[in-house]
Design a protein around this motif. Structure first.
Motif, PDB file in Angstrom:
ATOM      1  N   SER B 103       0.755  -1.238   0.000  1.00 17.87           N
ATOM      2  CA  SER B 103       0.000   0.000   0.000  1.00 17.87           C
ATOM      3  C   SER B 103       0.790   1.296   0.000  1.00 17.87           C
ATOM      4  N   GLY B 104       2.119   1.225   0.071  1.00 10.66           N
ATOM      5  CA  GLY B 104       2.868   2.481   0.040  1.00 10.66           C
ATOM      6  C   GLY B 104       2.743   3.250   1.338  1.00 10.66           C
ATOM      7  N   SER B 105       3.477   4.372   1.425  1.00 10.65           N
ATOM      8  CA  SER B 105       3.507   5.123   2.683  1.00 10.65           C
ATOM      9  C   SER B 105       2.716   6.418   2.606  1.00 10.65           C
ATOM     10  N   GLY B 106       2.034   6.654   1.514  1.00  7.99           N
ATOM     11  CA  GLY B 106       1.197   7.854   1.415  1.00  7.99           C
ATOM     12  C   GLY B 106       1.953   9.136   1.652  1.00  7.99           C
ATOM     13  N   ASN B 107       3.215   9.191   1.207  1.00  8.62           N
ATOM     14  CA  ASN B 107       4.019  10.398   1.398  1.00  8.62           C
ATOM     15  C   ASN B 107       4.072  10.833   2.850  1.00  8.62           C
ATOM     16  N   ASN B 108       4.059   9.878   3.742  1.00  9.69           N
ATOM     17  CA  ASN B 108       4.020  10.180   5.165  1.00  9.69           C
ATOM     18  C   ASN B 108       5.221   9.572   5.859  1.00  9.69           C
ATOM     19  N   TRP B 109       6.142  10.409   6.322  1.00  8.54           N
ATOM     20  CA  TRP B 109       7.366   9.945   6.968  1.00  8.54           C
ATOM     21  C   TRP B 109       7.066   9.028   8.146  1.00  8.54           C
ATOM     22  N   ALA B 110       6.027   9.372   8.912  1.00  4.71           N
ATOM     23  CA  ALA B 110       5.712   8.583  10.098  1.00  4.71           C
ATOM     24  C   ALA B 110       5.301   7.168   9.724  1.00  4.71           C
ATOM     25  N   GLY B 112       6.270   5.522   7.069  1.00  2.25           N
ATOM     26  CA  GLY B 112       7.462   4.802   6.645  1.00  2.25           C
ATOM     27  C   GLY B 112       8.346   4.436   7.825  1.00  2.25           C
ATOM     28  N   ASN B 113       8.629   5.426   8.677  1.00  2.00           N
ATOM     29  CA  ASN B 113       9.603   5.231   9.744  1.00  2.00           C
ATOM     30  C   ASN B 113       9.064   4.397  10.887  1.00  2.00           C
ATOM     31  N   LEU B 114       7.828   4.685  11.307  1.00  2.00           N
ATOM     32  CA  LEU B 114       7.313   4.034  12.510  1.00  2.00           C
ATOM     33  C   LEU B 114       6.477   2.803  12.206  1.00  2.00           C
ATOM     34  N   THR B 115       5.470   2.970  11.356  1.00  2.17           N
ATOM     35  CA  THR B 115       4.593   1.822  11.090  1.00  2.17           C
ATOM     36  C   THR B 115       5.357   0.709  10.385  1.00  2.17           C
ATOM     37  N   TYR B 116       5.872   1.024   9.188  1.00  2.00           N
ATOM     38  CA  TYR B 116       6.595  -0.023   8.478  1.00  2.00           C
ATOM     39  C   TYR B 116       7.913  -0.349   9.151  1.00  2.00           C
ATOM     40  N   GLY B 117       8.529   0.712   9.725  1.00  2.00           N
ATOM     41  CA  GLY B 117       9.803   0.503  10.394  1.00  2.00           C
ATOM     42  C   GLY B 117       9.720  -0.569  11.462  1.00  2.00           C
ATOM     43  N   SER B 118       8.667  -0.523  12.274  1.00  2.00           N
ATOM     44  CA  SER B 118       8.525  -1.538  13.316  1.00  2.00           C
ATOM     45  C   SER B 118       8.094  -2.868  12.737  1.00  2.00           C
ATOM     46  N   ARG B 158      14.923   4.949   8.880  1.00  2.00           N
ATOM     47  CA  ARG B 158      14.856   3.873   9.861  1.00  2.00           C
ATOM     48  C   ARG B 158      15.939   2.845   9.568  1.00  2.00           C
ATOM     49  N   VAL B 159      16.091   2.520   8.307  1.00  2.00           N
ATOM     50  CA  VAL B 159      17.139   1.583   7.904  1.00  2.00           C
ATOM     51  C   VAL B 159      18.506   2.134   8.310  1.00  2.00           C
ATOM     52  N   LEU B 160      18.683   3.433   8.157  1.00  2.00           N
ATOM     53  CA  LEU B 160      19.946   4.058   8.540  1.00  2.00           C
ATOM     54  C   LEU B 160      20.247   3.830  10.009  1.00  2.00           C
ATOM     55  N   HIS B 430      -1.594  10.951  14.077  1.00  2.00           N
ATOM     56  CA  HIS B 430      -2.415   9.805  14.438  1.00  2.00           C
ATOM     57  C   HIS B 430      -1.722   8.481  14.146  1.00  2.00           C
ATOM     58  N   ILE B 431      -0.446   8.550  13.708  1.00  2.00           N
ATOM     59  CA  ILE B 431       0.321   7.314  13.546  1.00  2.00           C
ATOM     60  C   ILE B 431       0.859   6.890  14.906  1.00  2.00           C
ATOM     61  N   ASP B 432       0.758   5.621  15.172  1.00  2.00           N
ATOM     62  CA  ASP B 432       1.229   5.063  16.426  1.00  2.00           C
ATOM     63  C   ASP B 432       2.706   5.354  16.643  1.00  2.00           C
ATOM     64  N   GLY B 433       3.040   6.003  17.744  1.00  2.00           N
ATOM     65  CA  GLY B 433       4.448   6.251  18.039  1.00  2.00           C
ATOM     66  C   GLY B 433       4.901   7.639  17.646  1.00  2.00           C
ATOM     67  N   MET B 434       4.099   8.362  16.916  1.00  2.00           N
ATOM     68  CA  MET B 434       4.510   9.688  16.462  1.00  2.00           C
ATOM     69  C   MET B 434       4.013  10.757  17.413  1.00  2.00           C
ATOM     70  N   GLU B 435       4.932  11.591  17.934  1.00  2.00           N
ATOM     71  CA  GLU B 435       4.566  12.670  18.841  1.00  2.00           C
ATOM     72  C   GLU B 435       4.862  14.004  18.191  1.00  2.00           C
ATOM     73  N   GLN B 436       4.235  15.034  18.686  1.00  2.00           N
ATOM     74  CA  GLN B 436       4.511  16.355  18.149  1.00  2.00           C
ATOM     75  C   GLN B 436       5.943  16.772  18.423  1.00  2.00           C
ATOM     76  N   SER B 437       6.491  16.221  19.536  1.00  2.00           N
ATOM     77  CA  SER B 437       7.867  16.584  19.868  1.00  2.00           C
ATOM     78  C   SER B 437       8.833  16.209  18.742  1.00  2.00           C
ATOM     79  N   ALA B 438       8.488  15.160  17.988  1.00  2.00           N
ATOM     80  CA  ALA B 438       9.373  14.781  16.885  1.00  2.00           C
ATOM     81  C   ALA B 438       9.556  15.949  15.926  1.00  2.00           C
ATOM     82  N   PHE B 439       8.465  16.679  15.699  1.00  2.00           N
ATOM     83  CA  PHE B 439       8.551  17.836  14.801  1.00  2.00           C
ATOM     84  C   PHE B 439       9.434  18.924  15.373  1.00  2.00           C
TER      85      PHE B 439
END
Lengths: 444, 474
Positions: B103-110, B112-118, B158-160, B430-439
């Protein structure tokens, strides 16, 4: 008496291969049997099939250069390297002295020591070790320093003469000044004497004297090899009583390394010209020696653009030396090596002038004279001067200054700390070298 | 000889990666006439004989059986990777090296990094480990991904960090494609800034590339070929101008741009693969060009981009190549290094160029290039004797230069424009694991980086005296 050469890193292996080439041609082409025999015995061993194998240990942390040097030697058909005399790994030292000295050196200590042992066992009598390396990179400088330390530990009574190639002032490697400072500071404690060639000077020789248009590293290395060969090939010394000296390294040390604070030796050779010009030139000892003497005192390491205005200050004037004042180069000791026709009639009085030396040694002790009636490397007459003088003071000071400026901003230090060298170690090295600079500046 | 593993993540990463493998094969085919699996080939390829048991790995020195790329291909959509597997490069990749989702990541870093990353963490680590195990002496991971999307940017970073965790001693060089201002992905500034923080912290070196620069360069080349002087023929086999002569027969859009980046990778690794009079290994690049751990963004420039049919290139042409490397038209990001401050510069020359040519050009160009006070002669040089296909010589310049500052500042501006209004933020939060602090943390990381460059820039105009030397008691 045999010399074991240790070729370290890319530069060391490339220079070493050219050196053995020059020595082999010189030894083989000359029609003087004793000279040939002594030279071959000194640098090669003969296999059961009559081939010449260099008395050398080749060390590098990556394999490409060693492979290249070994195949180049074998292609010459006249000599080669021993099949098992080399040690290499897969991955280089990344231009990082700390990586070479703290990681690669200790990791491969046993293998390298074994290679040394084997090479030394092939020698009837060991004259000394000559590690050949550059100071700019990671392997030559770092692993080279570590290996020199090992040689000192295992063979405490053998002579160690380090040959160093200093990089271009305008940079080949960005951290070259750090690597150079760390190497020199350590080698000063370990080495008996340090013989230096500077890429900048050799480059000028290639362009201005040898008239080479597109200068490659092979050209540079060949000039270094020629000059080194001029120092190391057989000669008759005052101590050798009418035969070729059997202690070339030891006698060089006693001639030049007279004080533990003064170990830096420079070399210059005269004449140096394009090989096509040699048949059309005539040489006379008075002219050659006059030029060489002026090269020494005006500190120009090549026979072009010599400053004839420089002369020794009168004995009465107080000689306070500072780095900037005066372009006169004071010598501590000199070794003059004459090769070729009519050597015995060459008049060397100019080099015995007390005005060009410090006052500690009488000039007849400060000057050593070696001769060989055999012409060297196609020159009918040639002279090599190995000098313990202020000649390297300015380049050394420049190197320390640049390294210190970089250290002041702590740039790149994290790369060294990563492998085990601390800021303290850097400071110690800087302190040692400032001491050396101070000692040489105050020669009078 | 060392090996490197290429990890290509996301659509852009895989397309560039694909061109890289194409060109690498062609380069080696050009040099390796006897069909032997030599050291140079083994740096990027394995040699597999399917008839042998136990995986069929073959050692260096034998004949080439089947070459498999040392690569891991990751994408959260199937399209690109499947396209590769159906194209002429299919033989070069093993299915075990691929990781895809639907399904791709919908141009959404979170995503890619968090959902698929985990979700794919273990699978990714396994594939990386497998690739590493096939290597005798692994020196470097090359990571290729874009910054503006979701997979490349999110999962790529995430791979990095996984690479840093699992293989701390192996160098990580990231080729990152930065979006232009006119990028059609609205959230690309968010994705880029979130990814930047990861790059600053976990990469050893980053080679930033901007799409717009690649477009400009490609246009320049086609302009050259149309305006070429009579009697001059644009060499068709040059690897830079076209993929012609490579494995894929047709050129798709973006191919020309991707070629340039692929060439960058080829040139960076040339000295580790082929011999030369002054070798420059990959670990030397990080050592010499990164004076402070976070300032590891190296601006690449490649010359010449085109070659005409003159075979006997006089020295003047060679000098032109050096001059071009510093002009702003040849940089792979929109920057002008000559008017900013150089911290360090590496010149990797390939082909029949000698040390005197190198020295002459450095001396010639040096006065016009501002270097930081403590690195006035900060040049790292390498000479490799094997030129790239279709050229007699080429030059790759990598500059650690404060000219990246404007690029980063622009990025920060685009980010702030969106962030102030909290536009599209909810997609991320609303992605699991993503906080505003990341921004906010990513923003401060970027600002701190810009500050560091700014400090160095400030020293440019000032005349810095030599640091006072240690004085020795006599």
């Amino acid at each position: 008496m045999s010399v074991v050469t240790v070729q370290l890193g890319q530069c060391g292996n490339q220079v070493g291969q050219e050196l053995f080439d020059v020595i082999c041609s010189d030894a083989r082409d000359v029609h003087r049997k004793t000279y040939s025999t002594v030279s071959c015995e000194r640098f090669f061993r003969e296999t059961t099939q009559g081939d010449l194998e260099a008395r050398a240990v080749l060390i590098d942390m990556e394999p490409k250069v060693i492979n290249h040097s070994m195949s180049k030697a074998a292609k010459s058909g006249r000599w080669r390297y021993g099949e098992t005399s080399h040690f290499s790994q897969k991955q280089g030292s990344g231009n990082n002295w700390a990586n070479g000295y703290c990681v690669h050196g200790p990791r491969h200590r046993d293998a390298v020591e074994e290679l040394m042992r084997r090479e030394v066992e092939h020698c009837d009598m060991l004259a000394g070790f000559i590690p050949i390396m550059s100071v700019a990179g990671g392997t030559g400088s770092g692993v080279g320093t570590f290996v020199t330390q090992c040689l000192r530990d295992i063979y405490p009574s053998s002579f160690v003469l380090n040959h160093l190639t200093w990089p271009y002032g305008t940079g080949e490697v960005i951290v070259q000044n750090y690597n150079s400072v760390l190497t020199l500071a350590h080698l000063y404690q370990l080495s008996d004497a340090i013989l230096v060639h500077e890429n900048d000077i050799v480059h000028k020789i290639c362009s201005q004297l040898l008239k080479i248009k597109q200068i490659s590293f092979s050209d540079i290395n060949r000039v270094i090899a020629h000059q080194l060969g001029g120092v190391l090939q057989p000669t008759l010394t005052p101590a050798s009583c009418g035969a070729y000296s059997r202690h070339p390294v030891g006698e060089l040390m006693s001639a030049l390394a007279c004080h533990p604070e003064y170990k830096l030796l420079s070399v210059c050779t005269i004449p140096q010209m394009a090989s096509s010009s040699i048949p059309f030139s005539t040489f006379s000892w008075p002219a050659l020696l006059k030029h060489l003497r002026q090269m020494l005192i005006s500190n120009s390491k090549m026979e072009g653009g010599i400053d004839w205005q420089v002369c020794p200050p009168p004995a009465s004037a107080g000689r306070s030396r500072s780095l900037s004042a005066g372009s006169f180069n004071t010598s501590l000791a000199n070794l003059l090596i004459l090769r070729g026709k009519d050597v015995y009639s060459a008049e060397t009085g100019g080099f015995e002038d007390s005005a060009i030396y410090t006052s500690w040694l009488p000039p007849d002790e400060a000057l050593s004279l070696w001769k060989s009636p055999v012409p060297f490397n196609k020159y009918e007459k040639s002279a090599t001067l190995v000098s313990n003088s202020q000649a390297l003071l300015r380049p050394l000071d420049d190197m320390v200054r640049k390294a210190w400026n970089m250290f002041a901003s702590r740039a790149y230090i994290h790369q060294y700390v990563k492998f085990g060298i601390s800021e303290e170690d850097f400071l110690d090295s800087f302190t040692s070298l400032e001491q050396v600079i101070s000692s040489y500046s105050e020669l009078q | 000889m060392t090996q490197s593993v290429v990890v290509q993540v996301g659509q852009c990463g895989n397309q560039v990666g694909c061109r890289f493998w194409d060109l690498a094969l062609r380069e080696h085919a050009h040099v390796n006439k006897r069909g032997l699996y030599d050291e140079a080939l083994s740096s990027f390829f394995r040699n597999v004989d399917p008839r042998k048991s136990g995986g069929g790995a073959c050692y260096v020195g034998g004949r080439i059986q089947h070459l498999k790329a040392r690569a891991v291909l990751i994408d959260m959509e199937e399209g690109v990777v499947h396209g590769i597997l159906q194209g002429p490069l299919r033989e070069v990749f093993d299915s075990a090296q691929l990781l895809t989702d639907v399904s791709g990541s919908g141009n959404n870093w979170a995503v890619g990094n968090l959902t698929y990353g985990s979700a794919y963490r273990d699978s990714i680590v396994n594939k990386l480990r497998k690739a590493a195990e096939h290597c005798d002496c692994l020196q470097c991971f090359f990571l290729i991904h874009s910054m503006g999307g979701g997979t490349g940017s999110g999962l790529g970073t995430r791979v990095l960090s996984l690479l840093e965790e699992e293989f701390p001693d192996v160098c990580r060089i990231v080729t990152a494609m930065y979006p232009s201002a006119e990028d059609d992905v609205i959230t690309s500034p968010y994705n880029s800034v979130l990814a930047m923080r990861e790059l600053t912290e976990h990469a050893d070196c980053v080679l930033p590339v901007e799409n717009q620069s690649l477009v400009d360069i490609v246009n320049k080349i086609s302009l050259m070929s149309h305006n070429a002087k009579p009697g001059c023929v644009l060499k068709k086999e040059s690897t830079v101008t076209s993929g012609q002569g490579g494995v894929s027969p047709t050129e798709r859009p973006f191919d020309a741009m991707n070629n340039i980046v692929a060439n960058l990778l080829l040139n960076i690794t040339s000295s580790s693969r082929f011999e030369g009079s002054l070798n420059m290994d990959l670990n030397e690049i990080a050592m010499n060009l990164v004076p402070f751990p976070r300032l590891h963004y190296l601006v690449p420039s490649l010359t010449p981009l085109y070659t005409l049919a003159d075979v006997n290139i006089p020295t003047r042409r060679l000098d032109q190549m050096f001059s071009d490397a510093f002009s702003k038209e040849h940089q792979l990001i929109r920057a002008d290094p000559k008017h900013s401050l150089y911290l360090a510069c590496a010149l990797m020359v390939r082909g029949n160029v000698q040390v005197s040519d190198l020295r002459r050009n450095i001396e010639r160009l040096r006065p016009s290039l501002p270097f930081v006070s403590w690195n006035q002669e900060g040049w790292k040089t390498g000479l490799c004797s094997v030129p790239p296909v279709g050229h007699t010589h080429s030059l790759l310049a990598l500059a650690n230069n404060t000219c990246v500052k404007p690029t980063f500042m622009e990025l920060r501006e685009r980010f702030t424009k969106l962030y102030k209004k909290k536009a599209h933020l909810h997609h991320y939060l609303h992605i699991d694991g993503m906080e505003q602090s990341a921004f906010s943390e990513s923003l401060s990381s970027l600002s701190a980086l810009i500050e560091e460059y700014h400090h160095l820039d400030a020293t440019k105009a000032r005349l810095i005296p030599d640091a006072p030397r240690l004085s020795i008691a006599r």
